[in-house]
Design an enzyme around this catalytic site. Structure first.
Site, PDB file in Angstrom:
ATOM      1  N   ARG A 132       0.820  -1.239   0.000  1.00  0.00           N
ATOM      2  CA  ARG A 132       0.000   0.000   0.000  1.00  0.00           C
ATOM      3  C   ARG A 132       0.844   1.276   0.000  1.00  0.00           C
ATOM      4  NH1 ARG A 132      -3.347  -2.999   3.780  1.00  0.00           N
ATOM      5  NH2 ARG A 132      -4.933  -4.040   2.533  1.00  0.00           N
ATOM      6  N   LYS A 154       3.039  11.307 -11.302  1.00  0.00           N
ATOM      7  CA  LYS A 154       2.095  10.504 -12.088  1.00  0.00           C
ATOM      8  C   LYS A 154       2.771   9.182 -12.402  1.00  0.00           C
ATOM      9  CE  LYS A 154      -0.938  13.757 -14.437  1.00  0.00           C
ATOM     10  NZ  LYS A 154      -1.367  14.308 -15.744  1.00  0.00           N
ATOM     11  N   GLU A 196       8.694  17.500 -25.200  1.00  0.00           N
ATOM     12  CA  GLU A 196       8.126  17.889 -23.902  1.00  0.00           C
ATOM     13  C   GLU A 196       8.724  19.216 -23.417  1.00  0.00           C
ATOM     14  OE1 GLU A 196       5.518  16.439 -22.787  1.00  0.00           O
ATOM     15  OE2 GLU A 196       5.643  14.244 -22.804  1.00  0.00           O
ATOM     16  N   LYS A 238       7.320  22.843 -14.436  1.00  0.00           N
ATOM     17  CA  LYS A 238       6.514  21.709 -13.981  1.00  0.00           C
ATOM     18  C   LYS A 238       6.308  21.775 -12.473  1.00  0.00           C
ATOM     19  CE  LYS A 238       5.225  17.018 -14.466  1.00  0.00           C
ATOM     20  NZ  LYS A 238       5.281  15.771 -15.190  1.00  0.00           N
ATOM     21  N   GLU A 248      -4.343  17.234 -10.508  1.00  0.00           N
ATOM     22  CA  GLU A 248      -5.007  17.635 -11.747  1.00  0.00           C
ATOM     23  C   GLU A 248      -6.499  17.898 -11.567  1.00  0.00           C
ATOM     24  OE1 GLU A 248      -3.219  15.898 -15.279  1.00  0.00           O
ATOM     25  OE2 GLU A 248      -5.147  16.013 -16.297  1.00  0.00           O
ATOM     26  N   ARG A 252      -3.259  21.511 -13.866  1.00  0.00           N
ATOM     27  CA  ARG A 252      -2.222  20.566 -14.298  1.00  0.00           C
ATOM     28  C   ARG A 252      -2.493  19.993 -15.695  1.00  0.00           C
ATOM     29  NH1 ARG A 252       1.041  15.865 -10.896  1.00  0.00           N
ATOM     30  NH2 ARG A 252       2.166  15.085 -12.728  1.00  0.00           N
ATOM     31  N   ASN A 256      -0.676  18.592 -20.541  1.00  0.00           N
ATOM     32  CA  ASN A 256      -1.057  17.603 -21.556  1.00  0.00           C
ATOM     33  C   ASN A 256      -1.274  18.228 -22.921  1.00  0.00           C
ATOM     34  OD1 ASN A 256      -1.208  14.784 -20.896  1.00  0.00           O
ATOM     35  ND2 ASN A 256      -2.603  15.381 -19.257  1.00  0.00           N
ATOM     36  N   HIS A 259      -1.165  16.093 -26.029  1.00  0.00           N
ATOM     37  CA  HIS A 259      -1.205  14.692 -25.611  1.00  0.00           C
ATOM     38  C   HIS A 259      -2.499  13.978 -26.005  1.00  0.00           C
ATOM     39  CE1 HIS A 259       2.310  15.927 -23.425  1.00  0.00           C
ATOM     40  NE2 HIS A 259       2.439  14.781 -22.807  1.00  0.00           N
ATOM     41  N   HIS A 263      -1.631  10.709 -27.612  1.00  0.00           N
ATOM     42  CA  HIS A 263      -1.966   9.401 -27.034  1.00  0.00           C
ATOM     43  C   HIS A 263      -2.747   8.557 -28.032  1.00  0.00           C
ATOM     44  CE1 HIS A 263      -1.506  10.754 -22.524  1.00  0.00           C
ATOM     45  NE2 HIS A 263      -0.354  10.560 -23.133  1.00  0.00           N
ATOM     46  N   HIS A 276       6.563   8.336 -27.568  1.00  0.00           N
ATOM     47  CA  HIS A 276       5.648   9.253 -26.877  1.00  0.00           C
ATOM     48  C   HIS A 276       5.893  10.703 -27.318  1.00  0.00           C
ATOM     49  CE1 HIS A 276       3.179  10.926 -23.676  1.00  0.00           C
ATOM     50  NE2 HIS A 276       4.188  11.697 -23.329  1.00  0.00           N
TER      51      HIS A 276
HETATM   52  P1  NAD Z   1      11.566   5.104 -22.572  1.00  0.00           P
HETATM   53  O1  NAD Z   1      11.486   4.986 -21.119  1.00  0.00           O
HETATM   54  O2  NAD Z   1      10.979   3.999 -23.386  1.00  0.00           O
HETATM   55  O3  NAD Z   1      13.079   5.316 -22.986  1.00  0.00           O
HETATM   56  C1  NAD Z   1      13.385   5.470 -24.337  1.00  0.00           C
HETATM   57  C2  NAD Z   1      14.465   4.462 -24.813  1.00  0.00           C
HETATM   58  O4  NAD Z   1      15.737   4.937 -24.419  1.00  0.00           O
HETATM   59  C3  NAD Z   1      14.323   3.084 -24.235  1.00  0.00           C
HETATM   60  O5  NAD Z   1      14.697   2.141 -25.199  1.00  0.00           O
HETATM   61  C4  NAD Z   1      15.341   3.106 -23.095  1.00  0.00           C
HETATM   62  O6  NAD Z   1      15.799   1.825 -22.735  1.00  0.00           O
HETATM   63  C5  NAD Z   1      16.438   3.926 -23.690  1.00  0.00           C
HETATM   64  N1  NAD Z   1      17.295   4.633 -22.750  1.00  0.00           N
HETATM   65  C6  NAD Z   1      16.917   5.268 -21.619  1.00  0.00           C
HETATM   66  N2  NAD Z   1      17.955   5.945 -21.106  1.00  0.00           N
HETATM   67  C7  NAD Z   1      19.008   5.701 -21.903  1.00  0.00           C
HETATM   68  C8  NAD Z   1      20.357   6.128 -21.898  1.00  0.00           C
HETATM   69  N3  NAD Z   1      20.803   7.006 -20.997  1.00  0.00           N
HETATM   70  N4  NAD Z   1      21.185   5.677 -22.858  1.00  0.00           N
HETATM   71  C9  NAD Z   1      20.717   4.834 -23.830  1.00  0.00           C
HETATM   72  N5  NAD Z   1      19.444   4.423 -23.905  1.00  0.00           N
HETATM   73  C10 NAD Z   1      18.594   4.865 -22.947  1.00  0.00           C
HETATM   74  O7  NAD Z   1      10.851   6.448 -23.093  1.00  0.00           O
HETATM   75  P2  NAD Z   1      10.791   7.935 -22.507  1.00  0.00           P
HETATM   76  O8  NAD Z   1      10.651   8.795 -23.691  1.00  0.00           O
HETATM   77  O9  NAD Z   1      11.847   8.199 -21.528  1.00  0.00           O
HETATM   78  O10 NAD Z   1       9.418   7.942 -21.687  1.00  0.00           O
HETATM   79  C11 NAD Z   1       8.179   7.777 -22.331  1.00  0.00           C
HETATM   80  C12 NAD Z   1       7.167   7.324 -21.303  1.00  0.00           C
HETATM   81  O11 NAD Z   1       7.025   8.328 -20.309  1.00  0.00           O
HETATM   82  C13 NAD Z   1       5.803   7.078 -21.882  1.00  0.00           C
HETATM   83  O12 NAD Z   1       5.298   5.855 -21.392  1.00  0.00           O
HETATM   84  C14 NAD Z   1       4.971   8.235 -21.348  1.00  0.00           C
HETATM   85  O13 NAD Z   1       3.618   7.902 -21.180  1.00  0.00           O
HETATM   86  C15 NAD Z   1       5.646   8.510 -20.042  1.00  0.00           C
HETATM   87  N6  NAD Z   1       5.438   9.880 -19.539  1.00  0.00           N
HETATM   88  C16 NAD Z   1       5.029  10.016 -18.260  1.00  0.00           C
HETATM   89  C17 NAD Z   1       4.869  11.280 -17.730  1.00  0.00           C
HETATM   90  C18 NAD Z   1       4.504  11.421 -16.265  1.00  0.00           C
HETATM   91  O14 NAD Z   1       4.200  12.546 -15.856  1.00  0.00           O
HETATM   92  N7  NAD Z   1       4.544  10.380 -15.488  1.00  0.00           N
HETATM   93  C19 NAD Z   1       5.123  12.405 -18.506  1.00  0.00           C
HETATM   94  C20 NAD Z   1       5.544  12.235 -19.825  1.00  0.00           C
HETATM   95  C21 NAD Z   1       5.707  10.943 -20.327  1.00  0.00           C
HETATM   96  N1  GLY Z   2       3.054  14.976 -18.058  1.00  0.00           N
HETATM   97  C1  GLY Z   2       1.813  15.491 -17.598  1.00  0.00           C
HETATM   98  C2  GLY Z   2       1.757  15.664 -16.135  1.00  0.00           C
HETATM   99  O1  GLY Z   2       2.670  15.333 -15.407  1.00  0.00           O
HETATM  100  O2  GLY Z   2       0.761  16.123 -15.645  1.00  0.00           O
END
Ligand code: NAD
Ligand code: GLY
Length: 376
Positions: A132, A154, A196, A238, A248, A252, A256, A259, A263, A276
């Site tokens: 939890r 998030k 972003e 942010k 949100e 917040r 997006n 997005h 999405h 993404h």
């Molecule tokens: P990812 O986590 O898939 O990483 C991209 C690629 O780069 C992967 O293949 C990873 O293994 C590789 N990689 C990572 N770091 C590396 C490094 N230093 N050297 C070499 N390779 C490396 O993608 P991302 O773009 O980081 O994240 C996208 C995700 O984030 C999506 O699922 C999206 O929904 C989420 N997201 C979440 C929020 C939030 O607020 N929580 C905000 C924006 C995006």
């Molecule tokens: N990436 C959108 C949020 O964190 O709200």
């Protein structure tokens, strides 16, 4: 939110910000010193640490982190997930629970998310659920994760019918953005992170947009100082938004921008086909076009945004998701969105450069935008 400015180019350059959330406030440290920068911060106390990473990032950065954490925790365990957005699901999440239970971790375990947004979102969700709720630390290794996903709490996974539709708000205890990790990031992933950063301009800070226009080449060439500024300014914006509206209730949602369309692209193409950030890039152009067609902004603003996105090497047109009724398919996918209310899609639109609003738009107009903005 307090901040310190960055010293001139140096290996140890660092800045720190605070996410202002009362008793859940936490620092973001921006450094180029690798995991040893963690030594500058008090780490959450615990009976054990679990490093969560993936098959690409773990071989590069987990051994150094393991060494640092061994000085802080009686036990340090690790779990390596398959790499890719297509693995951001229940099955992969369960590998984290398997590791926690197999190692007999109690509720004083601290999870360390070492990777991009996929690893960060899943580790945070596992931390929110295990017993939890346990502590976790974000060690984002992609540009996208450093400027966005590691900050704000998030967490979650995808569902085949909708992106990030299952999750929880759960804040980390600390975020360490190690700029040196970006050296190994593939160019396509670096560009995805740029989307972003660009996003923060139209919604909050047109000075940042102008700065990006001047420094895009330096950013793409991985100039450390330029990256440090972009990460810091993004995290500042942010932090302000999350500090004002953690869960949100309203504000917040502006984070997006792009997005809703993005999405739909990710889910419609199949997770992992469009990154993404690529979906967000084309989605921002569509959302800006929609803003213009609603009479909120001038065509020149849309063109300026489109030009910057193209310079970052990102797509400015969406893909065709359905050869017979493309707009209909986008609309169907966009109805599965956390911002939708009673089946009505709500878009983040720009009502003046540097300011965003959340509102619905007539389907016919949205169809026009999709028809105009998707590549045949
Ligand atoms: P990812 O986590 O898939 O990483 C991209 C690629 O780069 C992967 O293949 C990873 O293994 C590789 N990689 C990572 N770091 C590396 C490094 N230093 N050297 C070499 N390779 C490396 O993608 P991302 O773009 O980081 O994240 C996208 C995700 O984030 C999506 O699922 C999206 O929904 C989420 N997201 C979440 C929020 C939030 O607020 N929580 C905000 C924006 C995006
Ligand atoms: N990436 C959108 C949020 O964190 O709200």
């Amino acid at each position: 939110m307090d901040s310190v400015s960055l010293p001139p180019s140096s290996q140890a350059m660092s800045a720190s910000l605070t996410i202002p959330l009362g008793e859940r406030s936490y620092p973001i440290l921006i450094s180029a010193a690798g995991p040893s920068a963690l030594l500058q911060q008090p780490l959450p106390k615990g009976t054990a640490a679990l490093i969560v990473s993936n098959t690409t990032v773990a071989p590069l950065y987990a051994p150094a982190l393991q060494q640092v954490l061994a000085g802080h925790y009686p036990q340090v365990h690790s779990v390596t997930l398959p790499d890719g957005e297509e693995h951001k699901n229940w099955q992969t999440l369960n590998l984290i629970f398997d590791a926690l239970l197999r190692h007999g971790c109690d509720r004083k375990v601290v999870l360390y998310a070492l990777g991009g947004g996929v690893v960060g979102d899943m580790t945070g969700f596992a931390a929110a659920c295990y017993m939890r709720g346990v502590a976790f630390v974000q060690l984002p290794t992609t540009l996208l994760a450093q400027v966005d996903s590691s900050v704000g709490g998030k967490t979650g996974i995808n569902h085949p019918l909708g992106k990030n539709m299952v999750g929880a708000f759960h804040q980390p205890q600390l975020v360490l953005c190690d700029l040196s990790a970006l050296d190994t990031l593939p160019a396509r992933e670096l560009a995805a992170g740029m989307a972003e950063i660009i996003k923060y301009g139209p919604i909050a800070d047109m000075q940042l947009l102008a700065w990006l226009e001047q420094h895009m080449d330096a950013l793409l060439a991985r100039d450390r100082q330029a990256l440090a500024h972009a990460v810091k300014r993004s995290c500042e914006i942010k932090a302000q938004v999350v500090g004002a509206d953690e869960r949100e209730a309203g504000l917040r949602a502006i984070l997006n921008f792009g997005h809703t369309f993005g999405h739909a692209i990710e889910a419609g193409m199949g997770y992992g086909q469009w990154l993404h950030g690529e979906g967000v890039a084309a989605g921002m152009v569509m959302a800006a076009e929609l803003s213009q067609r609603l009479g909120l902004v001038e065509a020149a603003f849309v063109q300026r945004l489109r030009a910057l996105i193209a310079r970052a090497g990102l797509p400015v047109r969406g893909p065709v998701l359905d050869a017979t009724d493309n707009a209909g398919r986008y609309l169907e996918l966009m109805r599965v969105d956390k911002k939708a209310e009673a089946g009505a899609i709500r878009f983040v639109l720009i009502d003046q450069p540097g300011r965003a609003v959340l509102r619905a738009a007539p389907d016919a107009l949205v169809r026009e935008v999709i028809d105009a903005c998707c590549a045949p």
